[in-house]
Design a protein around this motif. Structure first.
Motif, short mmCIF file in Angstrom:
data_model
loop_
_atom_site.label_atom_id
_atom_site.label_comp_id
_atom_site.label_asym_id
_atom_site.label_seq_id
_atom_site.Cartn_x
_atom_site.Cartn_y
_atom_site.Cartn_z
N GLY A 23 0.31 -1.15 0.06
CA GLY A 23 0.22 0.03 0.04
C GLY A 23 0.66 0.84 0.31
N THR A 24 0.37 1.99 0.16
CA THR A 24 1.26 4.10 0.66
C THR A 24 0.54 5.17 1.79
OG1 THR A 24 -0.94 4.37 -1.26
CG2 THR A 24 0.89 3.51 -2.18
N SER A 25 -0.56 3.88 1.96
CA SER A 25 -0.97 4.93 3.38
C SER A 25 0.08 4.72 4.36
CB SER A 25 -1.93 4.01 3.82
OG SER A 25 -2.49 4.13 5.33
N GLY A 26 0.30 6.08 4.52
CA GLY A 26 1.48 6.55 5.51
C GLY A 26 0.91 6.94 6.40
N GLN A 27 -0.62 6.65 7.02
CA GLN A 27 -1.34 7.90 7.91
C GLN A 27 -0.68 7.69 9.41
OE1 GLN A 27 -3.48 5.33 5.94
NE2 GLN A 27 -5.15 6.29 5.87
N ALA A 28 -0.65 8.34 10.02
CA ALA A 28 -0.36 7.89 11.35
C ALA A 28 -1.79 7.53 12.49
CB ALA A 28 0.51 8.92 12.70
N ASP A 29 -2.21 6.99 13.23
CA ASP A 29 -3.19 6.60 14.12
C ASP A 29 -3.32 7.55 14.94
OD1 ASP A 29 -4.58 5.72 15.56
OD2 ASP A 29 -3.95 3.65 16.29
N THR A 30 -4.24 8.60 14.69
CA THR A 30 -4.77 9.67 15.63
C THR A 30 -5.97 9.40 16.31
OG1 THR A 30 -5.68 10.22 13.58
CG2 THR A 30 -3.81 10.71 13.39
N LYS A 94 1.11 -3.50 9.13
CA LYS A 94 0.28 -3.47 7.67
C LYS A 94 -1.39 -3.35 7.50
CE LYS A 94 -1.05 -3.90 3.35
NZ LYS A 94 -1.43 -2.50 2.65
N ILE A 95 -1.56 -4.52 8.87
CA ILE A 95 -2.92 -4.24 9.17
C ILE A 95 -3.19 -2.93 9.29
CG2 ILE A 95 -4.12 -5.28 10.11
CD1 ILE A 95 -3.08 -8.12 10.21
N ARG A 96 -2.98 -1.80 10.88
CA ARG A 96 -3.46 -1.63 11.95
C ARG A 96 -3.65 -0.28 10.35
NH1 ARG A 96 -1.68 3.87 12.88
NH2 ARG A 96 0.60 3.13 12.44
#
Length: 205
Positions: A23-30, A94-96
């Motif tokens: 994937g390309t998601s780089g979101q932090a867990d906000t 990755k799952i998160r």
């Protein structure tokens, strides 16, 4: 899409041959770790450990599992010196990220980095994306890596069905009300593709 098998002998190398989309998601867990309105029907394992993951929202803080009440909680029994544990932690990241991209803010990932892996180098390894499934490689994990002690460690977790205490590569998963819902049993050899599927299935609503 292929199977990934990891054998950890203390100095082993992990080979991941499974075709898993990084994937390309780089979101932090906000999301905040504590749901003030959550009520636990079942008590979670009692721990209070330091979060040594620089990418975690609770980095540098003493953390208890009760802080994540109201969420699904996946807890990996890991160690910085354990190659297969590092690979499992990467799959959990990755799952998160995948679930966060789907709007799932009710997921909490946690690693217990055992007492024997308490050196700074082991902590850094355990809290860092090490394999290609975890993007970007070399970045800190975005969730809590808790440093085990003689008081709280793998042994603080117990399978209520068998009475077995936590050991290397085990992954305990709890429901938002604290109920134990799944355990991936560590056997020294980890099929990463199966681990990925099992954890995703246990966390699915």
């Amino acid at each position: 899409t292929g199977s990934s098998t990891t054998t950890d002998t203390g100095s082993s190398t992990t080979t991941d041959t499974g075709a898993v989309d990084t994937g390309t998601s780089g979101q932090a867990d906000t999301s905040q770790p504590m749901d003030a309105g959550a009520v636990l029907k079942y008590p979670l394992p009692v721990i209070k450990l330091l979060d040594v993951s620089p990418g975690s929202p609770t980095s540098g803080q003493m953390v208890t599992l009760d802080q994540f009440a109201g969420k699904y909680i996946a807890v990996l029994m890991g160690a910085g010196w354990c190659a297969s544990c590092n690979a499992q932690a990467d799959y959990m990241e990755k799952i998160r990220k995948d679930m966060l991209a789907q709007g799932r803010t009710d997921i909490a990932m946690v690693v217990i980095n055992t007492k024997s892996a308490g050196s700074k180098s082991n902590q850094t390894t355990m809290a860092t994306c090490s394999y290609s499934v975890c993007s970007p490689k070399g970045a800190p994990l975005g969730y809590a890596v808790l440093q085990g002690t003689s008081t709280y460690d793998w042994h603080s977790f117990q399978d209520p069905k068998t009475g077995a205490k936590g050991k290397k590569n085990d992954c305990f998963i709890y429901a938002p009300d604290g109920a134990f819902i799944f355990k991936h049993v560590g056997k020294g050899t980890v099929n990463l593709t199966a681990f990925n599927k099992e954890v995703r299935a246990a966390l699915a609503k």
